[in-house]
Scaffold this motif. Structure first.
Motif, PDB file in Angstrom:
ATOM      1  N   THR A   1       0.780  -1.256  -0.135  1.00 37.47           N
ATOM      2  CA  THR A   1      -0.033  -0.099   0.002  1.00 37.47           C
ATOM      3  C   THR A   1       0.750   1.153  -0.192  1.00 37.47           C
ATOM      4  O   THR A   1       2.141   1.257   0.289  1.00 37.47           O
ATOM      5  CB  THR A   1      -0.757   0.075   1.270  1.00 37.47           C
ATOM      6  OG1 THR A   1      -0.022   0.102   2.373  1.00 37.47           O
ATOM      7  CG2 THR A   1      -1.669  -1.163   1.330  1.00 37.47           C
ATOM      8  N   LYS A   2       0.116   2.388  -0.063  1.00 36.85           N
ATOM      9  CA  LYS A   2       0.790   3.685  -0.290  1.00 36.85           C
ATOM     10  C   LYS A   2       1.802   4.124   1.010  1.00 36.85           C
ATOM     11  O   LYS A   2       2.558   4.542   1.128  1.00 36.85           O
ATOM     12  CB  LYS A   2       0.059   4.940  -0.592  1.00 36.85           C
ATOM     13  CG  LYS A   2      -0.964   4.990   0.285  1.00 36.85           C
ATOM     14  CD  LYS A   2      -1.839   6.424  -0.396  1.00 36.85           C
ATOM     15  CE  LYS A   2      -3.134   6.585   0.391  1.00 36.85           C
ATOM     16  NZ  LYS A   2      -3.872   7.815  -0.111  1.00 36.85           N
ATOM     17  N   ASN A   3       1.057   3.544   2.100  1.00 36.12           N
ATOM     18  CA  ASN A   3       1.900   3.681   3.410  1.00 36.12           C
ATOM     19  C   ASN A   3       2.815   2.559   3.994  1.00 36.12           C
ATOM     20  O   ASN A   3       2.883   2.570   5.118  1.00 36.12           O
ATOM     21  CB  ASN A   3       0.675   4.178   4.539  1.00 36.12           C
ATOM     22  CG  ASN A   3      -0.179   5.217   4.062  1.00 36.12           C
ATOM     23  OD1 ASN A   3       0.544   6.023   3.791  1.00 36.12           O
ATOM     24  ND2 ASN A   3      -1.456   5.407   4.626  1.00 36.12           N
ATOM     25  N   ASN A   4       2.624   1.680   3.119  1.00 36.36           N
ATOM     26  CA  ASN A   4       3.797   0.551   3.256  1.00 36.36           C
ATOM     27  C   ASN A   4       3.037  -0.311   4.579  1.00 36.36           C
ATOM     28  O   ASN A   4       4.161  -0.556   5.425  1.00 36.36           O
ATOM     29  CB  ASN A   4       5.241   1.022   3.638  1.00 36.36           C
ATOM     30  CG  ASN A   4       5.882   1.703   2.315  1.00 36.36           C
ATOM     31  OD1 ASN A   4       5.779   1.342   1.313  1.00 36.36           O
ATOM     32  ND2 ASN A   4       6.539   2.892   2.641  1.00 36.36           N
ATOM     33  N   LEU A   5       2.037  -0.827   4.741  1.00 35.90           N
ATOM     34  CA  LEU A   5       1.302  -1.418   5.442  1.00 35.90           C
ATOM     35  C   LEU A   5       2.073  -2.729   5.460  1.00 35.90           C
ATOM     36  O   LEU A   5       1.905  -3.336   4.382  1.00 35.90           O
ATOM     37  CB  LEU A   5      -0.135  -1.319   5.478  1.00 35.90           C
ATOM     38  CG  LEU A   5      -0.633   0.204   6.009  1.00 35.90           C
ATOM     39  CD1 LEU A   5      -2.243   0.029   5.260  1.00 35.90           C
ATOM     40  CD2 LEU A   5      -0.541   0.575   7.319  1.00 35.90           C
TER      41      LEU A   5
ATOM     42  N   TYR B   1      -6.090  -3.360  -5.155  1.00 34.96           N
ATOM     43  CA  TYR B   1      -4.990  -3.849  -4.450  1.00 34.96           C
ATOM     44  C   TYR B   1      -3.800  -2.747  -4.726  1.00 34.96           C
ATOM     45  O   TYR B   1      -2.735  -2.890  -4.198  1.00 34.96           O
ATOM     46  CB  TYR B   1      -4.257  -5.313  -5.085  1.00 34.96           C
ATOM     47  CG  TYR B   1      -4.758  -6.626  -4.698  1.00 34.96           C
ATOM     48  CD1 TYR B   1      -3.860  -7.056  -3.654  1.00 34.96           C
ATOM     49  CD2 TYR B   1      -6.079  -7.041  -4.742  1.00 34.96           C
ATOM     50  CE1 TYR B   1      -4.616  -8.309  -2.990  1.00 34.96           C
ATOM     51  CE2 TYR B   1      -6.607  -8.097  -4.224  1.00 34.96           C
ATOM     52  CZ  TYR B   1      -5.671  -8.751  -3.223  1.00 34.96           C
ATOM     53  OH  TYR B   1      -6.418  -9.915  -2.715  1.00 34.96           O
ATOM     54  N   GLY B   2      -4.099  -1.795  -5.409  1.00 39.33           N
ATOM     55  CA  GLY B   2      -3.216  -0.625  -5.554  1.00 39.33           C
ATOM     56  C   GLY B   2      -2.032  -0.875  -6.424  1.00 39.33           C
ATOM     57  O   GLY B   2      -0.922  -0.290  -6.497  1.00 39.33           O
ATOM     58  N   ARG B   3      -2.227  -1.769  -7.600  1.00 42.05           N
ATOM     59  CA  ARG B   3      -1.092  -2.266  -8.266  1.00 42.05           C
ATOM     60  C   ARG B   3      -1.335  -1.387  -9.792  1.00 42.05           C
ATOM     61  O   ARG B   3      -0.815  -1.645 -10.854  1.00 42.05           O
ATOM     62  CB  ARG B   3      -1.296  -3.625  -8.570  1.00 42.05           C
ATOM     63  CG  ARG B   3      -0.768  -4.479  -7.349  1.00 42.05           C
ATOM     64  CD  ARG B   3      -0.712  -5.985  -7.736  1.00 42.05           C
ATOM     65  NE  ARG B   3      -2.050  -6.755  -8.289  1.00 42.05           N
ATOM     66  CZ  ARG B   3      -2.680  -7.675  -7.482  1.00 42.05           C
ATOM     67  NH1 ARG B   3      -2.070  -8.008  -6.490  1.00 42.05           N
ATOM     68  NH2 ARG B   3      -3.659  -8.094  -8.129  1.00 42.05           N
ATOM     69  N   GLY B   4      -2.445  -0.419  -9.753  1.00 43.13           N
ATOM     70  CA  GLY B   4      -2.731   0.062 -11.005  1.00 43.13           C
ATOM     71  C   GLY B   4      -3.248  -0.933 -12.125  1.00 43.13           C
ATOM     72  O   GLY B   4      -4.275  -1.456 -11.658  1.00 43.13           O
ATOM     73  N   THR B   5      -2.995  -0.759 -13.381  1.00 40.87           N
ATOM     74  CA  THR B   5      -3.617  -1.740 -14.297  1.00 40.87           C
ATOM     75  C   THR B   5      -2.512  -2.675 -14.931  1.00 40.87           C
ATOM     76  O   THR B   5      -2.981  -3.157 -15.586  1.00 40.87           O
ATOM     77  CB  THR B   5      -4.402  -0.900 -15.488  1.00 40.87           C
ATOM     78  OG1 THR B   5      -3.131  -0.212 -15.861  1.00 40.87           O
ATOM     79  CG2 THR B   5      -5.443  -0.285 -14.967  1.00 40.87           C
ATOM     80  N   ALA B   6      -1.494  -2.934 -14.286  1.00 40.20           N
ATOM     81  CA  ALA B   6      -0.463  -3.481 -14.905  1.00 40.20           C
ATOM     82  C   ALA B   6      -0.894  -5.043 -14.604  1.00 40.20           C
ATOM     83  O   ALA B   6      -1.345  -5.568 -13.602  1.00 40.20           O
ATOM     84  CB  ALA B   6       0.817  -3.495 -13.937  1.00 40.20           C
TER      85      ALA B   6
ATOM     86  N   ILE C   1      -6.793  -2.617   9.374  1.00 32.28           N
ATOM     87  CA  ILE C   1      -5.332  -2.254   8.870  1.00 32.28           C
ATOM     88  C   ILE C   1      -5.668  -1.521   7.460  1.00 32.28           C
ATOM     89  O   ILE C   1      -5.168  -0.464   7.086  1.00 32.28           O
ATOM     90  CB  ILE C   1      -4.491  -3.064   8.873  1.00 32.28           C
ATOM     91  CG1 ILE C   1      -3.911  -3.472  10.677  1.00 32.28           C
ATOM     92  CG2 ILE C   1      -3.023  -2.890   8.217  1.00 32.28           C
ATOM     93  CD1 ILE C   1      -3.051  -4.677  10.717  1.00 32.28           C
ATOM     94  N   LEU C   2      -6.183  -2.256   6.683  1.00 27.36           N
ATOM     95  CA  LEU C   2      -6.450  -1.723   5.386  1.00 27.36           C
ATOM     96  C   LEU C   2      -7.132  -0.480   5.281  1.00 27.36           C
ATOM     97  O   LEU C   2      -6.904   0.382   4.474  1.00 27.36           O
ATOM     98  CB  LEU C   2      -6.840  -2.867   4.368  1.00 27.36           C
ATOM     99  CG  LEU C   2      -5.854  -3.832   4.010  1.00 27.36           C
ATOM    100  CD1 LEU C   2      -6.762  -4.880   2.920  1.00 27.36           C
ATOM    101  CD2 LEU C   2      -5.034  -3.402   3.164  1.00 27.36           C
ATOM    102  N   MET C   3      -8.511  -0.634   6.078  1.00 24.22           N
ATOM    103  CA  MET C   3      -9.102   0.611   6.302  1.00 24.22           C
ATOM    104  C   MET C   3      -8.519   1.856   6.832  1.00 24.22           C
ATOM    105  O   MET C   3      -9.166   2.979   6.531  1.00 24.22           O
ATOM    106  CB  MET C   3     -10.467   0.387   6.796  1.00 24.22           C
ATOM    107  CG  MET C   3     -11.396  -0.750   6.103  1.00 24.22           C
ATOM    108  SD  MET C   3     -13.023  -1.068   6.806  1.00 24.22           S
ATOM    109  CE  MET C   3     -13.882   0.389   6.740  1.00 24.22           C
TER     110      MET C   3
ATOM    111  N   SER D   1      -8.315  -8.430 -13.227  1.00 29.46           N
ATOM    112  CA  SER D   1      -8.967  -7.616 -13.918  1.00 29.46           C
ATOM    113  C   SER D   1      -8.268  -6.139 -13.551  1.00 29.46           C
ATOM    114  O   SER D   1      -7.457  -6.093 -12.497  1.00 29.46           O
ATOM    115  CB  SER D   1     -10.542  -7.623 -13.255  1.00 29.46           C
ATOM    116  OG  SER D   1     -10.642  -7.282 -12.393  1.00 29.46           O
ATOM    117  N   ASP D   2      -8.632  -5.140 -14.184  1.00 30.10           N
ATOM    118  CA  ASP D   2      -7.964  -3.835 -13.774  1.00 30.10           C
ATOM    119  C   ASP D   2      -8.592  -3.390 -12.656  1.00 30.10           C
ATOM    120  O   ASP D   2      -8.027  -2.657 -11.949  1.00 30.10           O
ATOM    121  CB  ASP D   2      -8.512  -3.009 -15.200  1.00 30.10           C
ATOM    122  CG  ASP D   2      -7.518  -3.014 -16.348  1.00 30.10           C
ATOM    123  OD1 ASP D   2      -6.723  -3.772 -16.395  1.00 30.10           O
ATOM    124  OD2 ASP D   2      -8.061  -2.388 -17.357  1.00 30.10           O
ATOM    125  N   GLU D   3      -9.936  -3.750 -12.348  1.00 30.11           N
ATOM    126  CA  GLU D   3     -10.385  -3.195 -10.956  1.00 30.11           C
ATOM    127  C   GLU D   3      -9.760  -3.928  -9.741  1.00 30.11           C
ATOM    128  O   GLU D   3      -9.541  -3.170  -8.829  1.00 30.11           O
ATOM    129  CB  GLU D   3     -11.975  -3.507 -10.948  1.00 30.11           C
ATOM    130  CG  GLU D   3     -12.643  -2.828  -9.533  1.00 30.11           C
ATOM    131  CD  GLU D   3     -14.260  -2.725  -9.656  1.00 30.11           C
ATOM    132  OE1 GLU D   3     -14.693  -2.231  -8.819  1.00 30.11           O
ATOM    133  OE2 GLU D   3     -14.588  -3.322 -10.555  1.00 30.11           O
TER     134      GLU D   3
END
Length: 254
Positions: free
Chosen positions: A17-21, A247-252, A65-67, A240-242
């Motif tokens: 995640t962006k906060n490195n959880l 998961y915070g992975r973009g669309t890769a 934790i995710l929320m 899938s893209d969604e």
């Protein structure tokens, strides 16, 4: 690791995640799956700024934790009946330095009203045991068995207690199996939680849904919104893209 003890047989997973959880898990117990990630995302969409949130059957604490990152909740609590699992979740909270925002409690969901009081929460989430307890050869003290079977709480217990612990118009979000949908809707209405959002989760576009996401509002007016289906994989076998976005992975492609 912020001097947090990692016990033998445990591992630390990077939640990317962006906060490195990060999350402490014991593979011999019950590790989180896509259902927990989807519920955290689904529930966070209607959590208002400053809300107080409770996660019943919190397990390793993955949902609060995710929320903590996905929502603007002021405080998140997790309730877990198995002391060893709750203790591990508490160490994940400390490792992420979220102890001012998240509190993990050991206790019986059926006693939550006595523990926290009536109308204590704006939002409640629950990723419950999916399998009904029909007896048979099950070890009621086994961590995995308790996570999967309705041994210590039933679907009705969860909805009944949630209704008592929610503030008026507060939201209950759950993930479950499609075969329990009729039970969920009937029990929500029985305990004055009106079903408001429903989403079917499919392994891929060609396959039948194997999970449902449901949100109900205490004292809400009757009107159920059916959201577009969520596909975990595309027909080509890639996420899938969604799902990549959740998961915070973009669309890769994965």
């Amino acid at each position: 690791m912020n001097d947090v003890l990692i016990n033998p047989n445990e591992r630390v997973d990077d939640l990317q995640t962006k906060n490195n959880l990060r999350l402490i898990q014991n593979p011999e117990w019950f590790c989180f799956g896509v259902d927990a990630v989807l519920l955290a995302d689904f529930a966070s969409k209607t959590v208002k700024k400053g809300a107080r949130v409770m996660d019943f059957c919190t397990g390793n604490g993955i949902i609060p934790i995710l929320m903590s990152e996905k929502s603007q909740a002021e405080h998140l609590s997790g309730l877990e009946i198995q002391g060893c699992v709750a203790e591990m979740a508490g160490r994940s909270v400390l490792m992420n330095e979220l102890e001012d925002k998240i509190h993990i409690e050991t206790g019986d969901l059926c006693e939550a009203v006595d523990m926290f009081g009536r109308e204590a929460f704006d939002n409640i989430t629950c990723n419950p045991p999916y399998k009904e307890n029909h007896g048979g050869l099950k070890n009621a003290t086994d961590v995995v068995t308790v996570a999967r079977h309705e041994i210590f709480c039933t679907l009705e217990n969860i909805i009944d207690v949630s209704s008592k612990c929610l503030k008026p118009y507060g939201k209950l979000c759950m993930i479950h199996r499609p075969e329990r949908l009729a039970d969920i809707i009937c029990l929500m209405r029985q305990y004055r939680i009106e079903p408001k959002r429903l989403r079917f989760v499919h392994p891929s576009p060609a396959k039948t849904a194997n999970m449902i996401l449901v949100e109900g509002a205490k004292y809400g007016k009757p009107k159920l919104f059916l959201e577009p289906p969520l596909y975990v994989y595309n027909n080509d076998g890639n996420y899938s893209d969604e799902i990549n976005e959740i998961y915070g992975r973009g669309t890769a492609k994965q």
